[in-house]
Scaffold this active site. Sequence first.
Site, short mmCIF file in Angstrom:
data_model
loop_
_atom_site.label_atom_id
_atom_site.label_comp_id
_atom_site.label_asym_id
_atom_site.label_seq_id
_atom_site.Cartn_x
_atom_site.Cartn_y
_atom_site.Cartn_z
N GLU A 230 -46.59 8.07 -33.73
CA GLU A 230 -47.74 8.05 -32.59
C GLU A 230 -48.34 9.60 -32.53
OE1 GLU A 230 -48.51 9.49 -29.70
OE2 GLU A 230 -48.21 8.09 -28.03
N CYS A 264 -51.26 12.71 -25.03
CA CYS A 264 -52.07 11.92 -26.10
C CYS A 264 -52.99 11.06 -25.61
CB CYS A 264 -51.12 11.41 -27.29
SG CYS A 264 -50.09 12.73 -28.08
#
Length: 459
Positions: A230, A264
Amino acid sequence: MSVLGVTDPTTGEVVHTEPAMTDLEVQGAVDRARAAFPGWADRSFAERAEVLRAVAARLRADRERLGALMTVEMGKPVREARGEVEKAAWAAEHYADHAETYLATEDVASDATRSYVQHLPLGPALGILPWNAPFWLAFRFLAPALMAGNTALLKHDPHVPQCARAIAALFDEQVGAPPGLVEALLVTTPQVEEVIRDPRVATVSFTGSTRGGAAVASIAAGEIKPHVLELGGSDPAVVLEDADLDEAAAGIATMRVINAGQSCIAAKRVVVVDAVHDRFVELLHQRLAALVVGDPRDEGTDVGPLARADLRAEVDRQVQESVAAGAVCRLGGAVPDGPGYFYPVTLLTDVTPDMTVSREETFGPVAAVLRVASVEDAMRVADDTPYGLGASIWTSAPRGEALARRFMTGQVAVNGIVKTDPRLPSGGVRRSGYGRELGRQGILHFVNAQQVWVGPRQA
């Protein structure tokens, strides 16, 4: 000897130092995780769930102290820190409740008397985690990995060692955890490669930068080990002419400044059609200007400091380069005087796709607004990025659902913020990574989907 140091980003002062683990100490931690694996794998789902639920209760009971560790080590405001601890507890409880269903044996018709797929644990799992959400990202990894029957090695960013140690300490004999179930690896980044290569480590989960993910993927692939990544993102938030502009401004402002923009999946590029651009910018400006930047220990603070001096310098470089290229700074945009690593909430308009804030991931409280002529232009600009983590679109619900499939991202929110939820899979495509965490899809990374064929063969 390597030293791990904690600098309080509110003051810029070093508040804690400790030696990194030696290679021998790391080997001991891996030994303990490997030794704990067979017994933990043999426990029933119900027995594993008892441990996870007890840990969740501990998290909630001790959320003030645990949250304060994040505030000191990476500057998270106290209200957000409490919320993160609560969310970590939710993840533990979710997988305690649902792992058995997620991993139920699947009967599949074939030429066997019986054939089925069963989901078996792999062994010690290594979680390589960043500094920006030390508790949530740890439990996003830990809860599914442990409920699947694996043991866990936690390698946090070196700047949050006390968070890492506190998480591992939750899993002790008082909650029924065997020694070695969760081990914290307080190591420097160069030491991680040998842990990935260790034959006792079965699988790897990495959350962090695209560059770091590429390095981890290369090592893990070289050892033929499964891994999930990720990575970074430059998430678009698309605002169309039929959007509820008040709701859109509120949601996008929230996404942009959560954790001081150090997320993010934060909305980083705000793509607005011309018909509503000016009114939307006015509303977004009002929302952002009302936010309080200050000491993260203060209950009234909305936005704390960035975690490190180099991170602030990077955000400021991105802003200054974009302004020099023609972006208009309507709010913030300058490094303040005084101690700590604060950066003001910043609003840039007249941004174009070739500017730095459009081409790079901005990890700070900077909203970049791009004006487009039409929905087709909006979708084209939204997709003009090497990343593909999340996206949001603000329009009528049916139209948003129809357009969702055109985003090359791992998740899309229609009239809502992009967030992670234990019930739903999360992850990216392109340079934002691969594999999924959370939901049923997330726990499947941590198992061997073993096919069993039982004879005799049937006609």
